[in-house]
Enzyme design. Structure first.
Site, PDB file in Angstrom:
ATOM      1  N   ASP A  37      40.131 -48.730   4.149  1.00 12.45           N
ATOM      2  CA  ASP A  37      41.183 -49.599   3.626  1.00 12.45           C
ATOM      3  C   ASP A  37      41.680 -48.983   2.318  1.00 12.45           C
ATOM      4  O   ASP A  37      41.192 -47.937   1.887  1.00 12.45           O
ATOM      5  CB  ASP A  37      40.666 -51.030   3.416  1.00 12.45           C
TER       6      ASP A  37
ATOM      7  N   LYS B 171      52.769 -46.263   8.078  1.00  8.85           N
ATOM      8  CA  LYS B 171      52.044 -45.756   9.237  1.00  8.85           C
ATOM      9  C   LYS B 171      52.095 -44.223   9.295  1.00  8.85           C
ATOM     10  O   LYS B 171      51.106 -43.581   9.637  1.00  8.85           O
ATOM     11  CB  LYS B 171      52.607 -46.377  10.531  1.00  8.85           C
TER      12      LYS B 171
ATOM     13  N   SER C 217      52.321 -53.958  17.180  1.00  8.55           N
ATOM     14  CA  SER C 217      52.764 -54.920  18.195  1.00  8.55           C
ATOM     15  C   SER C 217      54.254 -54.797  18.492  1.00  8.55           C
ATOM     16  O   SER C 217      54.749 -55.371  19.458  1.00  8.55           O
ATOM     17  CB  SER C 217      52.446 -56.346  17.736  1.00  8.55           C
TER      18      SER C 217
ATOM     19  N   HIS D 235      47.435 -51.767  21.348  1.00 17.43           N
ATOM     20  CA  HIS D 235      47.747 -53.086  20.778  1.00 17.43           C
ATOM     21  C   HIS D 235      46.647 -54.089  21.109  1.00 17.43           C
ATOM     22  O   HIS D 235      46.494 -54.523  22.248  1.00 17.43           O
ATOM     23  CB  HIS D 235      49.105 -53.553  21.328  1.00 17.43           C
TER      24      HIS D 235
END
Length: 342
Positions: free
Chosen positions: A16, A80, A102, A123
């Site tokens: 993270d 991303k 998604s 997903h």
């Protein structure tokens, strides 16, 4: 995702933006398994063993040797892309890179990759530890070998896969969102809010469209629409209901997380529909029959699924039905969106 992988015996590096955030991610597994231990359905030793497989960190260097990366950052193309490049600098040459998105087209996201043939969409449905379906999305350059490895991973974590081809929203998100894009315009048309919610539940959907919008947040819905418009997607059609969402954001009621939206969330007691909706979206004198509203919700999703099949997003009717019932809770009595048409 870390939970189901560790449970299956896989060593997990949980990355993270900082260590406390990564540790919070690991804490989710600890909380879920802790409940099982307290119920006596899991031993403390087994829980400790599974937790020891999850390493929380903010250091991408720890990805060295990883065979599969599942990226699950915010739905933003730039973020991303940066994450993809940081991971690919470290992972094995034959590793699979999967994006848990998604809505964002996989072919576009794969442009940030040095090896687009090893890039795939994966997903997961929330909450991952309880939802049995995973939607695998093939980009234009995704290789059959990458798909095979991904299917092996899905089997290893004991999930059910459906395979779809690339497009905005793929299959499940694209069709599922028609529930809210049917429900929000009803409010604009003067249908009473409670009537909208009750019709969806009477048809067999788990929740009504307004309650659902509260959970997903209106800001995210509007952002997804804006991104689609900005990218000039020829297949993208702006749905009705956007003015309703914009009005609610303007009123400072954008989500349950923010404290208020279509529903009120009192500290004590259950949620209830916001009485102020009548003022901003006045109910019409004559209300439609509930059967008509139920049919609108069911038909909107069935027709959009048929479009997905026509456009080659779906390969099989079985994938369509599995995705509908197990992915977003299309009423099981129908057999799925395409079985419903049959």
């Amino acid at each position: 995702i870390a939970l189901v992988a560790a449970k299956a015996g896989i060593e997990v590096i949980l990355i993270d933006r900082d260590v406390p955030s990564a540790e919070k991610g690991k804490g989710y597994s600890e909380k879920v398994w802790g409940k099982e231990v307290s119920r006596g359905s899991l031993s403390q030793e087994k829980m400790d063993e599974m937790l020891s497989r999850i390493t929380p960190t903010d250091d991408f260097a720890l990805l060295e040797g990883c065979q599969l990366v599942v990226e699950a950052v915010f739905e933003d193309v730039a973020i991303k892309a940066e994450t993809t490049q940081k991971a690919e600098a470290v992972i094995l040459p034959d590793a699979v890179f999967a994006s848990n998105t998604s809505t964002l087209p996989i072919t576009g996201l794969a442009e940030a990759s040095a090896r687009p043939d090893q890039f795939i969409g994966m997903h997961f449905f929330s909450p991952v530890d309880r939802m049995g379906l995973v939607e695998l999305i093939m980009g234009e350059k995704t290789s059959p070998e990458t798909l095979a490895k991904s299917l092996d991973f899905i089997a290893q974590i004991r999930k059910t896969p459906i395979v779809v081809n690339d497009s905005r929203g793929f299959y499940t998100s694209r069709v599922f969102q028609t529930l809210v894009f049917e429900g929000a315009p009803m409010l604009e048309e003067g249908v009473e809010p409670a009537r909208i919610e009750n019709a969806a539940k009477a048809a067999g959907f788990p929740v009504g469209p307004l309650a659902l919008l509260d959970e997903v947040t209106l800001d995210l819905c509007v952002k997804i629409i804006e991104q689609a418009v900005a990218q000039n997607d020829p297949n993208y059609v702006i749905r009705g209901g956007v003015p309703v969402m914009e009005k609610m954001i303007e009123l400072g009621r954008s989500s349950r997380k923010a404290g208020a939206c279509f529903y009120e969330y009192p500290a004590e007691g259950p949620k209830y529909l916001w009485p102020g909706l009548k003022e901003h979206f006045p109910p019409a004198a004559e209300q439609p029959d509930q059967e008509e509203l139920k049919t609108r919700f069911l038909y909107a999703q069935a027709v959009e699924t048929a479009r997905c099949l026509e456009q080659g997003v779906l390969e099989t009717a079985q994938d369509a039905d599995l995705g509908a019932v197990y992915g977003w809770g299309f009423p099981a009595w129908t057999g799925g969106t395409l079985s419903y048409i049959d």
